[in-house]
Design an enzyme around this catalytic site. Structure first.
Site, PDB file in Angstrom:
ATOM      1  N   LYS A  65       0.872  -1.181   0.000  1.00  0.00           N
ATOM      2  CA  LYS A  65       0.000   0.000   0.000  1.00  0.00           C
ATOM      3  C   LYS A  65       0.914   1.238   0.000  1.00  0.00           C
ATOM      4  O   LYS A  65       1.826   1.335   0.797  1.00  0.00           O
ATOM      5  CB  LYS A  65      -0.851  -0.008   1.269  1.00  0.00           C
ATOM      6  N   GLU A 119     -18.848  -4.953  11.140  1.00  0.00           N
ATOM      7  CA  GLU A 119     -19.730  -4.153  11.995  1.00  0.00           C
ATOM      8  C   GLU A 119     -20.832  -4.991  12.635  1.00  0.00           C
ATOM      9  O   GLU A 119     -21.209  -4.754  13.782  1.00  0.00           O
ATOM     10  CB  GLU A 119     -20.358  -3.016  11.175  1.00  0.00           C
ATOM     11  N   ARG A 161     -25.544  -1.714   8.168  1.00  0.00           N
ATOM     12  CA  ARG A 161     -25.464  -3.174   7.968  1.00  0.00           C
ATOM     13  C   ARG A 161     -25.573  -3.932   9.291  1.00  0.00           C
ATOM     14  O   ARG A 161     -25.683  -5.132   9.307  1.00  0.00           O
ATOM     15  CB  ARG A 161     -24.222  -3.584   7.208  1.00  0.00           C
TER      16      ARG A 161
HETATM   17  C1  LIG Z   1     -18.464  -1.818   5.778  1.00  0.00           C
HETATM   18  C2  LIG Z   1     -17.272  -0.889   5.752  1.00  0.00           C
HETATM   19  N1  LIG Z   1     -16.629  -0.625   6.909  1.00  0.00           N
HETATM   20  C3  LIG Z   1     -15.583   0.228   6.920  1.00  0.00           C
HETATM   21  C4  LIG Z   1     -15.161   0.823   5.766  1.00  0.00           C
HETATM   22  C5  LIG Z   1     -14.031   1.853   5.809  1.00  0.00           C
HETATM   23  N2  LIG Z   1     -12.901   1.389   4.994  1.00  0.00           N
HETATM   24  C6  LIG Z   1     -12.689   1.853   3.776  1.00  0.00           C
HETATM   25  S1  LIG Z   1     -11.363   1.154   3.066  1.00  0.00           S
HETATM   26  C7  LIG Z   1     -11.019   0.247   4.462  1.00  0.00           C
HETATM   27  C8  LIG Z   1      -9.835  -0.652   4.534  1.00  0.00           C
HETATM   28  C9  LIG Z   1      -9.897  -1.640   3.400  1.00  0.00           C
HETATM   29  O1  LIG Z   1      -8.779  -2.490   3.486  1.00  0.00           O
HETATM   30  P1  LIG Z   1      -8.499  -3.435   2.231  1.00  0.00           P
HETATM   31  O2  LIG Z   1      -9.764  -4.110   1.826  1.00  0.00           O
HETATM   32  O3  LIG Z   1      -7.381  -4.311   2.614  1.00  0.00           O
HETATM   33  O4  LIG Z   1      -8.111  -2.448   1.066  1.00  0.00           O
HETATM   34  P2  LIG Z   1      -6.753  -1.581   0.923  1.00  0.00           P
HETATM   35  O5  LIG Z   1      -7.129  -0.178   1.316  1.00  0.00           O
HETATM   36  O6  LIG Z   1      -5.739  -2.191   1.818  1.00  0.00           O
HETATM   37  O7  LIG Z   1      -6.387  -1.695  -0.532  1.00  0.00           O
HETATM   38  C10 LIG Z   1     -11.990   0.471   5.424  1.00  0.00           C
HETATM   39  C11 LIG Z   1     -12.018  -0.164   6.778  1.00  0.00           C
HETATM   40  C12 LIG Z   1     -15.870   0.533   4.578  1.00  0.00           C
HETATM   41  N3  LIG Z   1     -15.545   1.108   3.397  1.00  0.00           N
HETATM   42  N4  LIG Z   1     -16.898  -0.335   4.606  1.00  0.00           N
HETATM   43 MG   LIG Z   2      -5.390  -4.126   2.454  1.00  0.00          MG
END
Ligand SMILES: Cc1ncc(C[n+]2csc(CCOP(=O)(O)OP(=O)(O)O)c2C)c(N)n1
Ligand SMILES: [Mg+2]
Ligand SMILES: CC(=O)[C@@H](O)[C@H](O)COP(=O)(O)O
Length: 582
Positions: free
Chosen positions: A245, A326, A354
């Site tokens: 990342k 959640e 959700r």
């Molecule tokens: C249901 C939900 N909870 C929290 C979030 C906030 N959120 C956005 S991106 C993220 C992290 C995602 O991590 P990953 O899937 O590994 O993607 P990366 O950013 O590492 O590419 C979170 C917790 C969300 N988008 N949806």
């Molecule tokens: Mg990730």
């Protein structure tokens, strides 16, 4: 355009003709482009820097839009947008009237799902694979999902179905950078880490899918080879890609907090001296934690963004990051409450939706003392329709025994948070927006739960100012005075259930207007009108709130103004209502 026409491509079909050298050049140019553009506009810089080679490889191996590319959460789809002809729109990223920060079907036929809530892509993929199978279509289904999103429960519901149908091919690209915001937590994260070093047994094959990898997610040749192998298997396949990342940008790679997951616009000028709502909560919950050993905190992979960093630092053993889960957070908190604790679940308003069933049946039905603190409640802004927290204040009041508070300023946030964690016979909720707080707005007096902010004996109009809209309501009262309209302004503090003393006050006015940062159906004004009508009162009550539709991205101020929720809008609407009554 021809195969020599790089700049940043535009028609992804051309990519198949590019030489390895040209592809390497393209990847470097895209990285430079992302850093230059997103540093200025703000957005998800870290995630997209990590998805450059992955996205180029996907567009070389698959034929979008004939083949369907799904991006889970969608915050990592900027490279996809660049390759599919939208590089010129990046100066308008996440701005009013400009390009969305997530896939958008109105922008391109290459974009399929727009929802920025994590852990949904595999369910969409399962449905699409079933549809294409029934239609005997040759369209391929590809889902890109992060290691963080994979900690969400829906993924495993989908994998349970996908694994049961080896005859329905699909390529699941696991973009594993080891992080959500912070490092991804839980048994799944440990399993993925183990797979990096020894891939003999893995959960995916146990579930009936093929597993390929791990593969370097920045090595174009290795990526393409693995993706083509996955296609040839003609069954559901997980391609486990290891990415970094923030790759290629030192400020992101060295950002321990979240690898520059989401950055603000370069020209953001934070008002001096007024803290954000999140920072006020962060301080107060840490103070409460020092006084109340029974208070524990839960987060769904957003410890720092949701304001729990201080609490976590002081009370690590009482802080629980459950991953992007959640629903689990809500019911695990219910378990903690049954166990004698008072859990505080810090979560963004939009993601609470959700967990509604868990709040209703696992918490409220059992009258359990769980407090939900909803950050990003109301209009959020640049993250667009699937991020505005405009549903909670209309959904939650239907939950029996639930108490919902909306503070107007820092002093009331501290006060209401303490009132909430003192409740031991049911769920409590405190909501506030993604914004800076105002200065504290003192009350003239308190009756029942409500604070009288401005009392005018001659007033025929009662403004019920909900939460941080108090400032705009008081300004509107000043404006209305210039039109010889006397106004009383009251802050309910607790907006559910209805406060009898507020109803009694409302019945004394000709016009009662609740001004609210939520969707109109189910808002406080409507509930007041319903109660007054039921009591036979002749008072006209109304809600000034957001329209019941998905609102596009823009700044919070622009959206509130567009929907008449600023001082000028409130003034105009009250005058129109009075005219209609005369
Ligand atoms: C249901 C939900 N909870 C929290 C979030 C906030 N959120 C956005 S991106 C993220 C992290 C995602 O991590 P990953 O899937 O590994 O993607 P990366 O950013 O590492 O590419 C979170 C917790 C969300 N988008 N949806
Ligand atoms: Mg990730
Ligand atoms: C993609 C996602 O859901 C979050 O990263 C979202 O961008 C929230 O950002 P803020 O924390 O800046 O509100």
């Amino acid at each position: 355009m021809t195969a020599t026409s790089h700049p940043l491509v535009g028609d992804p079909a051309e990519l198949a003709d590019y030489s390895p050298a040209r592809i390497a050049q393209l990847a470097g140019d895209i990285r430079d482009f992302l850093i230059s553009k997103v540093s200025r506009t703000g957005g998800h810089l870290g995630p997209n820097l990590g998805a450059v080679e992955l996205t180029i490889a996907l567009h070389r191996v698959f034929r979008s839009p004939h083949d369907v590319l799904l991006f889970d959460t969608g915050h990592q789809a900027y490279v996809h947008k660049i390759l599919t002809g939208r590089q010129a729109e990046f100066d308008t990223l996440r701005q009013s009237g400009g390009m969305s920060g997530y896939p958008s079907r109105s922008e391109s036929e290459h974009d399929v799902i727009e929802n920025s809530h994590a852990s949904t892509a595999l369910s969409y993929a399962d449905g699409l694979a079933k549809a294409f199978a029934l239609q005997e279509s040759d369209r391929r289904v590809v889902a890109v999902i992060g290691d963080g999103a994979l900690t969400g429960g829906m993924c495993w519901e989908a994998l349970n179905n996908i694994g049961a149908a080896p005859q329905r091919p699909m390529v699941i690209v696991l973009n594993d950078n080891g992080r959500s915001y912070a490092p991804t937590v839980g048994g799944i994260a440990s399993h993925l880490a183990m797979l990096r070093y020894e891939g003999d047994r893995n959960i995916f094959e146990e579930l009936g899918l093929a597993y390929l990898g791990p593969v370097d997610g920045h090595d174009m040749l290795a990526l393409e080879t693995m993706l083509r192998k996955a296609v040839r298997l003609e069954r559901p396949v997980v391609v486990h890609c290891l990415t970094r990342k923030g790759k290629g940008y030192q400020a992101a790679e060295q950002d321990e907090a979240d690898r520059l997951h989401a950055i603000g616009p370069a020209d953001t000028v934070q008002p001096v001296g007024t803290p954000t709502w999140t920072s006020v909560f962060a301080e107060e919950i840490a103070a409460i934690g020092a006084e109340r050993p029974d208070v524990v905190c839960l987060t769904a992979a957003m410890t720092e963004p949701a304001g729990l960093a201080q609490f976590a630092q002081r009370f690590p053993e009482r802080t629980f990051d459950v991953g992007i889960a959640e629903q689990h957070a809500a019911t695990s908190a219910a378990g903690m409450a049954i166990g004698g604790l008072h859990p505080v679940v810090a979560i963004y308003s939009t993601f609470l939706s959700r967990a509604m069933d868990q709040i209703l049946m696992d918490v409220a039905l059992h009258r359990l003392p769980v407090t939900f603190v909803l950050d990003r409640a109301g209009v959020t802004g640049p993250d667009g329709p699937s991020h505005h927290g405009m549903w909670d204040a209309s959904l939650l009041p239907v939950v029996p025994g639930l108490r919902l508070a909306s503070p107007r300023d820092p002093a009331r946030l501290r006060e209401l948070l303490r009132e909430a964690v003192a409740v031991n016979d049911g769920p409590t909720v405190v909501r506030y927006p993604k914004a800076n707080t105002s200065e504290d707005i003192p009350a003239v007096r308190r009756t029942g739960h409500y604070d009288m902010l401005r009392e005018n004996p001659a007033a025929q109009v009662l403004l019920v100012s909900v939460g941080p809209l108090a400032e705009a309501c008081l300004q509107a009262a000043d404006e209305l005075a210039k039109h010889d309209v006397a106004v009383t302004v009251v802050d309910p503090r607790w907006i559910a259930p209805l406060d009898p003393s507020l109803l009694k006050l409302a019945g004394r006015y000709r016009l009662v207007v609740a001004v609210e940062d939520t969707t109109t159906p189910g808002a406080l004004g409507g509930r007041i009108a319903q109660a007054l009508a039921a009591s036979g009162s002749g008072t006209c009550a109304a809600t000034f709130a957001l329209p019941p539709r998905f609102l596009p991205h823009a700044s919070r101020a622009q959206i509130l103004r567009a929907h008449g929720l600023d001082a000028a809008g409130i003034t105009t609407t009250v005058l129109k209502r009075l005219e209609a009554l005369s």
